[in-house]
Design a protein around this motif. Structure first.
Motif: not given
Length: 687
Positions: A304-312, A318-329
């Motif tokens: 739901p958000s980007n952070s410095g630890k997301t890259s880790q 073996t995982l797939l990742h999706t970004f849903v965001n915490h709100g759209e504007s």
């Protein structure tokens, strides 16, 4: 501690800090004078005042303790100085011929401080054994030998020194008053006894059978739990203390998914920031611990958000990742270039797909999936013009942001004008809900927010009318909601104790909290007069609850507008960007169906007229079209589309993992259900 006088309760918390500091310093000066003269009544009075102020500091004014510590006057220095002055007073009162008689007492006092140092060292060792490599919620972790923490020994050295040293101080003071050394001996004996017992308690906790599981044992337990639970999809979150809302908004949609969901956190403090949920929670602070997810059945992580630890975590193949965001504007932050790091980007509707295409930040159209906004099920649809005597207007501006763009928030340039224009209509009831970060970057926004609040309070003072009878319903609902949301452990409990208190899963607790919250909100609004303007701050009531009580919204270019579109009600957007209205509408698609207000808010009367008379509402059709453009179609429901996207991505991850690890055919992985089988079409561009 509080003092009641003629029915008025005075809480020490309200005592000014400078007065407390001056009182403590003055008491020590008086104590020094009393010890050197010596003067027994002054000695007793100064010591009592010192101890009383210390008690107030540790109970109500802990912030002052850091101020004293920075001045090298922490609790240990103050306590040693106080006892030293009492010893000086005893020696001065006794004369030189009795100095040798007090030598054992001085030795016992030194032994007390030596034991205090030993306890402090032992507490550090015990705290290390209680720092586990993984924290959990809603997971039975009894195998890790968790136990409650002795807070006085482990986490409150100042409180401990005060409590354990009080008998010694009292004994020395009694001896100074009576010249009877037995009082000092008794007090010192009690302090020594308490210190010895405390030290023994800590040493026993260091025994192998008494301390929690070590790192290796805890990680082996984690592997076993993952193999037994077999998670399929997870919510991954990392952020600061004020960002928990970004994860909380996805908890209910996550819990309603097919499969076995999991929440993965990175910061230890975030475990307690999460709202009520029945989903198992794992906090994995270290990267090496996080990598153990690679061997689990987990297939998809939702971000739901980007952070410095997301890259880790993106390093796990073996995982797939999706970004849903915490709100759209329509802000640039809603098409961040970092989104191209994910396998897919899930958005609410076609508007977001177009936003990424126009931004050209590297997100390919085939990787964008429209799922709607499952959270918006709580927003009630439009049911017609205001039926009561008042039109309820919600002014919910956003904050100023980090980039200094004057168009981010209307609070500075237009906020007071908007509020004055709304308050000028005698048939308007205003709800003002500012963003919690208002004023955190630009002081002008904070000052404008305060002025707006005063305008609302002044308007309320000019209104009068009957207030609903207090039947105690709100108080009862508050008690019930507080009971359900209470964590069940002490406020100062360490992380291991909190993990123990939350290790037993409570199925249905999240639903019970949601029902209690809805009941509280109904009671809250029922307790307020229909005519009274409201300043809504804090966690309760929620923004969606304000949506449901409002007939129109005035806001800025933000996700608040996108979410409010689910209601279909009229809304206005303040234009403080400096752009012409036609350029403003073209630049920000969420404004297409809005009444655009200039900084002077001159259009408010026409806006209110269109809200009250549907025939004057020329934007109704545009709102319906924009709603579909922003949030997607009403059918299938957003939760269903969300679930379909999850199942499809899980199936894709399963196929990819089979290619990466041919010897593992993942027979134990979740098979795609009907949702996944039919999701191919919805995953195509333009779906």
């Amino acid at each position: 501690m509080s003092v009641s006088t003629l029915g008025v309760t005075v809480v020490p918390r309200s005592i000014p800090r400078p007065l407390l500091a001056a009182t403590l310093v003055g008491a020590f000066c008086a104590l020094a004078v009393a010890a050197l003269r010596p003067h027994v009544p002054l000695l007793i009075a100064a010591t009592v005042v010192c101890l009383a102020v210390e008690g107030v500091l540790y109970r109500w004014q802990r912030g002052m303790l850091s101020v004293f510590a920075k001045s090298h006057l922490d609790i240990t220095v103050r306590h040693v100085l106080r006892d030293l002055l009492l010893v000086v007073a005893l020696l001065r009162l006794g004369g030189q011929d009795r100095e040798s008689a007090y030598t054992p007492l001085v030795g016992a006092l030194l032994a007390c401080y030596a034991l205090h140092c030993a306890i402090q060292a032992a507490s550090v060792l015990v705290r290390r054994t209680r720092t586990l490599p993984v924290l959990t919620r809603n997971i039975d972790a009894s195998a890790l030998r968790l136990s409650a923490a002795p807070l006085l020994l482990l986490r409150r050295p100042g409180d401990r020194l005060l409590a354990y040293g009080l008998p010694a101080t009292a004994g020395l003071l009694a001896t100074a008053a009576t010249a009877d050394r037995r009082w000092a001996a008794l007090g010192l004996a009690l302090s020594l006894g308490l210190a010895v017992l405390g030290l023994c308690d800590l040493l026993l906790r260091l025994l192998p059978g008494r301390r929690p599981a070590g790192e290796r044992e805890a990680l082996e337990w984690l592997d076993r739990w993952l193999a037994e639970y077999r998670p399929t999809v997870g919510l991954y979150f990392s952020g600061g203390t004020s960002s928990a809302y970004q994860a909380n908004m996805w908890l209910e949609p996550l819990a309603r998914l097919e499969g076995r969901p999991l929440i993965v956190l990175r910061e230890r403090f975030m475990v307690q920031k999460l709202a009520a949920t029945d989903v198992p929670v794992l906090c994995l602070p270290k990267v090496s611990t996080l990598m153990r997810l690679e061997q689990s059945t987990l297939r998809v992580l939702i971000h739901p958000s980007n952070s410095g630890k997301t890259s880790q975590v993106l390093r796990i193949p073996t995982l797939l990742h999706t970004f849903v965001n915490h709100g759209e504007s329509d802000k640039l932050s809603s098409c961040n270039p970092y989104a191209k790091a994910y396998d897919e980007v899930w958005v609410a509707g076609p508007a977001a797909r177009e936003r990424y295409a126009q931004a050209e930040v590297g997100v390919e159209d085939k990787d964008v999936v429209e799922i709607g906004r499952p959270q918006l099920d709580a927003v009630q649809p439009y049911s017609g013009p205001p039926a009561g005597a008042y039109t309820t207007a919600l002014y919910a501006p956003t904050w100023e942001g980090w980039d200094g763009n004057p168009g981010n928030t209307s609070v500075i340039e237009a906020g007071e004008n908007v509020v004055r224009a709304l308050l000028a209509d005698p048939k308007v009831r205003l709800l003002y809900k500012p963003h919690p970060l208002t004023g955190s970057v630009d002081p002008r926004a904070g000052a404008a927010d305060l002025r707006i609040r005063e305008l609302i309070r002044a308007a309320n003072r000019e209104r009068s009318g009957a207030r609903p009878a207090d039947d105690g319903e709100l108080a009862r609902r508050t008690v019930e909601l507080d009971r359900l949301t209470s964590t069940g452990f002490r406020a100062a409990a360490d992380q291991t104790e909190r993990m123990l208190a939350q290790s037993t899963p409570e199925p249905g607790r999240a639903r019970a909290v949601a029902e209690a919250t809805a009941a509280w909100e109904d009671a809250y609004w029922a307790s307020l007069p229909e005519w009274e303007h409201q300043i809504v701050i804090g966690v309760r009531p929620t923004l969606f609850s304000c949506f449901n009580r409002s007939d129109l919204l005035v806001s800025d270019v933000s996700s608040v507008v996108s979410d409010f579109m689910a209601s279909g009600k009229p809304y206005a957007v303040a234009n403080t960007s400096g752009l012409a209205e036609d350029v403003f509408r073209k630049t920000f698609p969420t404004v297409r169906a809005a009444t655009v207000l200039a900084p002077d808010a001159a259009g408010v009367p026409e806006l209110l007229a269109s809200v009250r008379d549907p025939e004057k509402d020329e934007l109704a059709r545009a709102r319906a079209e924009l709603k579909r453009h922003l949030l997607g179609p009403d059918e299938p429901a957003a939760q269903e589309r969300f679930n379909t996207a999850v199942q499809q991505l899980c199936w894709t991850a399963q196929e990819r993992r089979a290619r990466l690890i041919p010897e593992q055919r993942l027979s134990d992985s979740p098979e795609p259900g009907p949702a996944a089988a039919s999701s191919a079409a919805s995953a195509e561009p333009g779906a």
